[in-house]
Design an enzyme around this catalytic site. Structure first.
Site, PDB file in Angstrom:
ATOM      1  N   GLU A 234       0.809  -1.229   0.000  1.00 27.61           N
ATOM      2  CA  GLU A 234       0.000   0.000   0.000  1.00 27.61           C
ATOM      3  C   GLU A 234       0.831   1.263   0.000  1.00 27.61           C
ATOM      4  O   GLU A 234       0.524   2.217  -0.707  1.00 27.61           O
ATOM      5  CB  GLU A 234      -0.918   0.063   1.232  1.00 27.61           C
ATOM      6  CG  GLU A 234      -2.147  -0.800   1.188  1.00 27.61           C
ATOM      7  CD  GLU A 234      -1.815  -2.230   1.476  1.00 27.61           C
ATOM      8  OE1 GLU A 234      -0.666  -2.480   1.871  1.00 27.61           O
ATOM      9  OE2 GLU A 234      -2.675  -3.086   1.310  1.00 27.61           O
TER      10      GLU A 234
ATOM     11  N   HIS B 268     -10.305  -4.985  10.569  1.00 27.48           N
ATOM     12  CA  HIS B 268     -10.997  -4.780   9.298  1.00 27.48           C
ATOM     13  C   HIS B 268     -12.260  -3.972   9.479  1.00 27.48           C
ATOM     14  O   HIS B 268     -13.133  -3.986   8.620  1.00 27.48           O
ATOM     15  CB  HIS B 268     -11.337  -6.143   8.673  1.00 27.48           C
ATOM     16  CG  HIS B 268     -10.126  -6.894   8.237  1.00 27.48           C
ATOM     17  ND1 HIS B 268      -9.305  -7.542   9.120  1.00 27.48           N
ATOM     18  CD2 HIS B 268      -9.586  -7.077   7.026  1.00 27.48           C
ATOM     19  CE1 HIS B 268      -8.298  -8.100   8.452  1.00 27.48           C
ATOM     20  NE2 HIS B 268      -8.450  -7.831   7.181  1.00 27.48           N
TER      21      HIS B 268
END
Lengths: 391, 430
Positions: free
Chosen positions: B166, B235
């Site tokens: 990322e 998450h």
């Protein structure tokens, strides 16, 4: 405006009258000559490393000398300005490493992109920046290249494809791969030189970016300016393996004598050809910085003064070129000294002019946060009076 | 660029109430037929009508200035005579034709992720510089199917499958944006973008400023965030609270297929870096959206339900909890005004301010945590700007300051539920 000579552009108009006259009496030709570099290029995963015989012209060599002299003076002037508290914050000086900047510029066109970290003053100059804008930016004046809002670590020159100027170590490497990606996307035949230091070579994002560049064969050339120290930590104390040109593993690498401008030029040319065909390549420039990491670092607590003066005597890039010029009889000792004096004068003039440059207007605080999209009003601290409208 | 964006909250949002019906006893106004837009077929009329009379029909400017006192700068008059001339609705049909078109062409129905994909595809067709990069966006079609089919249409370079890195692919997107490309970075889950925080904060947000305006970074960073169904702590993160202080970026949160497509298009066209927050649980919402092209205003809030008693400010998934609570509240005789703020940075203080001046009470319902969330900033903002208009302190309902637990029962307790909203509102309006 004081600018650097670049053998690619017409240099005669930029040389000052005195030495121009002097040089024109000489046979300042553009016919090629060859010079042998003293150290070989050490390859990694490369079958045919570049040869030690470099093609150059007398004009180019003299341009190298002049440009490096200007850079050296600029960095020393910045040192003085910092000590007199006109430059504040962080100031990372490039003296000792000038050969990398001039050599790279000689091998590239203005369509190739260059991105580097915070030691960017000299690369800004080679990429079309002027001394006046550089000093204004360093002193935070509004005539600076980033309007005084960036500072020493944020020099950019978009038209000449110099993408800065980044303060966070290693963050410019993914950006540089992004520049290469855009070049591939737009099907341009250009490359991106992504510079970083030996300290940044341990950043994870570097390996991530290298992986992606190799995966998609992006025309990215990663240049590790190995000046042996990551701030105060010597390379061998920070990296298990100090062979930075090998760190790419499957990515080819080349170790270059970074104090020799001609070697740098040869390597960059080679790398450019390679990158356009085969994707990324790592160049390790073996170089050295005379100053400390920044002006806040004396530079003597982690290395001896003997080491610094030893390198200055044996490997100084300006002396190298001076020897080459003198040994090939391209100019006399006096002419070179005059060039240096000229460089000093140019720099002093630029400093004086920059000192007179005004401070940015307070309304500049709010400009350039967004690009002309919002009509937001910003209130002052008392939240009562409207201060300005964000552009 | 702002002239391309048509403002269009009112009617379309009234229309988005398609999945719930609220019986509203009073304040049913009648308007001439010409004001009725075409998708009123399955929506109670009063939404459409009530919204049309709203304050921001006055705001028909090429860019708008958000003033805390609600007045518009000279040159942008809000007088009634202008209302007839310009289209307030994002649908580009003219008002004269509206009556004729009620029967024909009522738009098409799709799910939220399909709406995002439609917006994305339209923009990629329109501008060859738009490209997408992210994990599994290409061949796999996107983990939430937002980019399904795009790789075979546009090629592997324009819809780029990245490795799991990322930090660097966000950096790459920013570097590419510096040269003029318009990349869209997809985070598979917003939480993963924490790894790219340095790139987003320093390079994305600040490069325009530190380069003195030389570089613009027209990048869009999007992805699903928020609390899902037992996805676990890592998450279920709400990154809007972390990113909100970064200067130079804009943040928007979509909540319906209509605004998802409009905001996606606006974000791509914007020259500023925009972070588009989607929600994991909202991808399968179905709604009818117009066939014509429309782009929404990035900085504008959406009036979901007009009311008189108190203003409820919310965004993303909490909008649905609020509307569910509103159903109960209306049955009990209350009249909440619900605004989906949509623009998380900057706040649309114009719409919010007008609402505060009308109702004098504000309840904020958000999914961020109590500490340092969007609600906290919004509370501060409203207090500073509209303190004189408030009859009661602002009430902010946020998630608990805990990592989201896995167990369903506990997870329910972390997030604000409709019953809690009803209870808070009742106490508020006492």
């Amino acid at each position: 405006m004081a600018q650097l000579t670049n053998s690619r552009r017409a240099t005669t108009t930029l040389l000052k009258p005195i030495s121009a006259a002097l040089f024109s009496t000489r046979h300042l030709s553009t016919e090629t000559m060859t010079v042998e570099t003293s150290l070989p290029f050490i390859p990694h995963n490369i079958d045919h490393p570049p040869s030690q015989t470099v093609e150059t012209t007398p004009q180019e060599l003299l341009a190298f000398f002049r440009d490096m002299a200007v850079m050296r003076r600029m960095e020393i002037a910045a040192d003085t300005l910092y000590k007199s508290r006109l430059i504040r914050g962080f100031c990372h000086l490039y003296d000792g490493q000038e050969a990398v900047a001039v050599g790279m510029e000689a091998a590239t066109t203005r369509k190739d992109a260059i991105i580097t970290a915070y030691r960017d003053h000299c690369l800004y100059l080679t990429r079309g920046g002027t001394l006046f804008e550089a000093f204004s930016e360093l002193m935070g004046r509004k005539d600076g290249c980033s309007k005084g809002k960036g500072g020493s670590m944020h020099f950019y020159n978009k038209p000449e494809r110099f993408y800065g100027g980044h303060g966070i170590v290693g963050a410019q490497v993914p950006l540089g791969c992004g520049l290469a990606f855009a070049q591939k996307y737009s099907k341009e035949d250009n490359v991106t030189f992504v510079l970083y230091g030996d300290g940044a070579s341990n950043q994870g994002q570097l390996f991530e970016a290298l992986n992606m560049a190799a995966l998609w064969t992006l025309p990215a050339i990663l240049v590790c300016e190995n000046n042996k120290y990551g701030m105060g930590t010597a390379g061998w104390r920070a990296s298990k393996s100090s062979t930075y040109y090998k760190k790419g593993d499957y990515v080819p690498g080349l170790k270059v004598d970074g104090m020799d401008a001609l070697a740098v030029k040869q390597a960059c040319k080679f790398a450019k050809d390679h990158a356009l065909k085969n994707g990324p390549i790592i160049l390790e420039m073996d170089t050295y910085r005379y100053h400390g990491h920044s002006m806040s670092d004396p530079g003597s607590t982690y290395r001896t003064r003997d080491e610094i003066s030893g390198i200055r005597q044996e490997r100084d890039p300006i002396e190298r070129i001076r020897k080459v010029i003198l040994s090939h009889n391209l100019a006399t000792e006096k002419e070179l000294k005059d060039t240096e004096k000229e460089a000093r004068k140019e720099v002093d003039e630029a400093v004086a002019k920059a000192k007179d440059s005004p401070w940015p207007d307070p309304s500049e605080l709010f400009t350039n946060v967004y690009v002309k999209d919002l009509g937001l009003e910003v209130f002052g601290v008392d939240r009562k009076k409207i201060r300005t409208v964000l552009p | 660029m702002a002239t391309l964006i048509m403002q269009g909250m009112g009617l379309a949002t009234g229309f988005s109430s398609a999945h719930y019906k609220i019986a509203h006893p009073g304040s049913c106004r009648t308007l001439p037929v010409k004001h009725v837009k075409q998708f009123t077929s399955n929506v109670s009329l009063f939404f459409v009508l009530s919204v049309y009379e709203s304050n921001f029909s006055e705001r028909r400017v090429s860019f708008f200035v958000i003033r805390s006192d609600g007045s518009l700068p000279s040159g942008l008059n809000g007088d009634k005579s202008r209302r007839g001339g310009l289209t307030t609705n994002a649908v580009s049909t003219k008002q004269e034709k509206a009556a004729a078109s009620t029967a024909s062409n009522p738009g098409h129905e799709l799910l939220l992720f399909e709406a995002l994909r439609e917006g994305l595809e339209e923009e990629m067709d329109r501008d060859p510089n738009v490209c997408v990069m992210g994990e599994d966006v290409g061949h796999y079609g996107g983990s939430y199917k937002v980019t399904k089919g795009l790789a075979s249409k546009y090629g592997d370079l324009r819809v780029l499958d990245t490795p799991i890195a990322e930090n660097s692919f966000t950096g790459m997107a920013i570097g590419a944006a510096m040269t003029g490309l318009r990349p869209i970075v997809e985070g598979m889950n917003m939480g993963f973008l924490l790894l790219a925080f340095n790139q987003i904060s320093n390079n994305c947000g600040m490069l325009h400023y530190t380069s003195g305006g030389q570089f613009k970074i027209p990048v869009v960073i999007r992805g699903p965030g928020g609390v899902g169904k037992q996805l676990g702590a890592e998450h279920s993160q709400r990154l809007e609270s972390y990113f909100q202080s970064i200067p130079g970026i804009q943040m928007v949160a979509c909540s319906t297929p209509y605004n998802a497509k409009g905001l996606m298009k606006a974000a791509i066209r914007s020259d500023n870096p925009v972070i588009l927050f989607e929600h994991v649980l909202l991808y399968n919402l179905k709604e009818r959206i117009p066939d014509e092209e429309y782009v929404l205003n990035l900085e504008e809030a959406e009036m979901v339900r007009k009311g008189e008693h108190a203003t409820i400010l919310t965004y993303s998934r909490m909008r649905y909890h609020v509307m569910q609570a509103a159903k109960t509240l209306v049955n009990k005789g209350y009249d909440p005004e619900v605004i989906d703020i949509r623009s998380l940075k900057p706040f649309d203080l114009h719409t919010i301010g007008n609402s505060v001046k009308k109702t004098h009470r504000v309840l904020i319902v958000e999914e961020c945590m109590r500490t340092g969330g969007i609600g906290a900033s919004l509370t501060a903002s409203i207090n500073e700007n509209f303190h004189d208009y408030l009859d009661a302190p602002i009430l902010c309902l946020s998630s608990q300051d805990v990592p989201t637990p896995y167990a369903g029962v506990l997870e329910e307790w972390t997030v604000v539920q409709p019953a809690q909203i009803v209870a808070a509102f009742e106490q508020f309006c006492r």
